[in-house]
Design an enzyme around this catalytic site. Structure first.
Site, PDB file in Angstrom:
ATOM      1  N   ALA A  70     -17.337   5.372  26.437  1.00  0.00           N
ATOM      2  CA  ALA A  70     -18.011   4.200  25.887  1.00  0.00           C
ATOM      3  C   ALA A  70     -18.431   3.218  26.975  1.00  0.00           C
ATOM      4  O   ALA A  70     -19.440   2.518  26.832  1.00  0.00           O
ATOM      5  CB  ALA A  70     -17.100   3.506  24.873  1.00  0.00           C
ATOM      6  N   THR A  71     -17.690   3.156  28.072  1.00  0.00           N
ATOM      7  CA  THR A  71     -18.057   2.239  29.153  1.00  0.00           C
ATOM      8  C   THR A  71     -19.397   2.623  29.764  1.00  0.00           C
ATOM      9  O   THR A  71     -20.265   1.772  29.994  1.00  0.00           O
ATOM     10  CB  THR A  71     -16.960   2.215  30.230  1.00  0.00           C
ATOM     11  OG1 THR A  71     -15.756   1.676  29.665  1.00  0.00           O
ATOM     12  CG2 THR A  71     -17.378   1.363  31.423  1.00  0.00           C
ATOM     13  N   GLN A 143     -14.207   1.257  18.123  1.00  0.00           N
ATOM     14  CA  GLN A 143     -12.996   1.138  17.315  1.00  0.00           C
ATOM     15  C   GLN A 143     -13.235   1.415  15.832  1.00  0.00           C
ATOM     16  O   GLN A 143     -12.346   1.925  15.159  1.00  0.00           O
ATOM     17  CB  GLN A 143     -12.390  -0.259  17.484  1.00  0.00           C
ATOM     18  CG  GLN A 143     -11.677  -0.475  18.802  1.00  0.00           C
ATOM     19  CD  GLN A 143     -10.456   0.401  18.980  1.00  0.00           C
ATOM     20  OE1 GLN A 143      -9.858   0.882  18.020  1.00  0.00           O
ATOM     21  NE2 GLN A 143     -10.074   0.623  20.229  1.00  0.00           N
ATOM     22  N   HIS A 165     -11.794   9.626  22.559  1.00  0.00           N
ATOM     23  CA  HIS A 165     -10.335   9.503  22.561  1.00  0.00           C
ATOM     24  C   HIS A 165      -9.823   8.463  21.570  1.00  0.00           C
ATOM     25  O   HIS A 165      -8.611   8.317  21.390  1.00  0.00           O
ATOM     26  CB  HIS A 165      -9.811   9.229  23.975  1.00  0.00           C
ATOM     27  CG  HIS A 165      -9.999   7.837  24.472  1.00  0.00           C
ATOM     28  ND1 HIS A 165      -8.982   6.919  24.508  1.00  0.00           N
ATOM     29  CD2 HIS A 165     -11.074   7.200  24.974  1.00  0.00           C
ATOM     30  CE1 HIS A 165      -9.413   5.778  25.005  1.00  0.00           C
ATOM     31  NE2 HIS A 165     -10.694   5.919  25.296  1.00  0.00           N
ATOM     32  N   CYS A 290      -7.590  -1.829  28.750  1.00  0.00           N
ATOM     33  CA  CYS A 290      -8.644  -1.551  29.731  1.00  0.00           C
ATOM     34  C   CYS A 290      -8.671  -2.565  30.862  1.00  0.00           C
ATOM     35  O   CYS A 290      -9.730  -2.934  31.352  1.00  0.00           O
ATOM     36  CB  CYS A 290      -9.994  -1.492  29.029  1.00  0.00           C
ATOM     37  SG  CYS A 290     -10.090  -0.190  27.796  1.00  0.00           S
TER      38      CYS A 290
END
Length: 347
Positions: A70-71, A143, A165, A290
């Site tokens: 996602a980053t 999320q 994940h 994170c």
């Protein structure tokens, strides 16, 4: 006693379906870009996973770009665009936006110009779910995906992104979803994979696991698994409320993810609670995972109007599909005992 994992918003255990798909993909020798039989077999596995993910997201397979997580997806969608965002966004989003959207005390964000803004679907720390405005430029679904119903093609969002994940897939694989007809400029250039949007040989093993996890997560959602989890979350909060009347359950009166409880107990540092619960056999969190293992006051809570002191006293419990009532009650008992020791020291 066996340890109890209650930090599913940080990462989730690998689903058996994902593991099986990954093991099968490990036996494939071909590169998905090769035209021979081995290459075509690898590509077939990749495209099947793309279709599985598209079906789970309510999107079109051709509009899904596989990336490392996602980053990276956030960077691909946001870099250089100067979009507006809020302080409740994940750091991967906040790094690319003008942080000027207002957040109220319930964690809701006011968006006046959707086409020039980004807004998350659900918050990783509080679980608070947002109403996404029509025409929103970018949305972080990391999320919310798998826990609440989503349909990209009906959302009115231009771009969204997800991570494997968080739904029982492997780490190191994610996806960006684009509205049909929209494109992005590749940030990783080379062989032109992923329809020219993200070069580099695809992570076939991760992609296979992602597709299988997405399909299994959809089945969980449709079968009511998260309704059961929501009941467990409510049992947890009701039990803890009896033990500590001064504890605040953030977002309790609004729309939240079914598995997330963020609590603030004034004067009791979240970092201390995490360590005490860890020693008692429970994995919980003081917020986002994170920040290179650092525990700091939540920027999300600060954006919602909580003080620095209050924000530093937050503890997040995030349940999963396999969480049992016995585990929830066992945690509540251990937390209540630790709270009693904390309260005695303060008297």
């Amino acid at each position: 006693m066996a340890r109890v994992y209650l930090d599913h918003n940080a990462t989730t255990p690998l689903r058996r379906e994902a593991r099986a798909a990954m093991v099968a993909a490990m036996d494939l020798v071909g590169n998905p870009s090769s035209v021979h039989a081995e290459g075509r077999a690898a590509k077939a596995v990749m495209e099947r996973a793309r279709s599985q993910l598209a079906e789970a997201l309510g999107a079109q397979a051709a509009d899904i770009v596989f990336v490392s997580g996602a980053t990276e997806a956030a960077a691909l969608a946001l870099a250089g665009r100067g979009l507006h965002g809020a302080g409740i966004e994940h750091d991967a989003v906040r790094a690319w936006v003008e942080e000027d959207l207002e957040v109220d005390g319930l964690g809701r964000v006011a968006v006046s110009d959707p086409a020039a803004s980004t807004l998350q679907l659900a918050n990783s720390e509080t679980g608070i779910v947002q109403d996404l405005p029509e025409g929103l430029a970018v949305s972080d679904w990391t999320q919310g995906f798998g826990k609440i119903p989503v349909a990209f093609d009906w959302s009115g969002v231009d771009m969204a992104f997800v991570s494997a994940h968080k739904i029982g897939g492997p780490k190191g694989i994610g996806a960006l979803i684009l509205r049909r007809g929209l494109d992005v400029e590749a940030r990783i250039r080379g062989g032109g994979q992923e329809m020219g949007r993200r070069s580099g040989t695809e992570n076939l093993i991760g992609i296979a696991g992602f597709g299988a996890a997405a399909q299994a997560a959809t089945q969980d959602l449709e079968s009511g698994v998260w309704d059961r989890v929501a009941k467990l979350r409510n049992i947890l909060e009701k039990t803890l409320d009896h033990s500590a009347r001064d504890t605040i359950f953030v977002g309790k009166d609004g729309a939240r993810l079914p598995n997330t409880s963020l609590m603030i107990t004034p004067g009791w540092k979240g970092e201390t609670q995490v360590m005490q619960m860890d020693l008692a056999g429970f994995a919980v969190s003081a917020g986002s995972a994170c920040s290179s293992g650092k525990v700091k006051a939540s920027s999300v809570l600060r954006a919602m109007g909580y003080s620095e002191t209050e924000a530093s006293c937050a503890l997040r419990v995030s349940l999963g599909p396999e969480t049992t009532e016995a585990e929830v009650l066992s945690f509540a008992e251990a937390w209540a005992a630790a709270h009693e020791r904390f309260a005695r020291r303060g008297r």
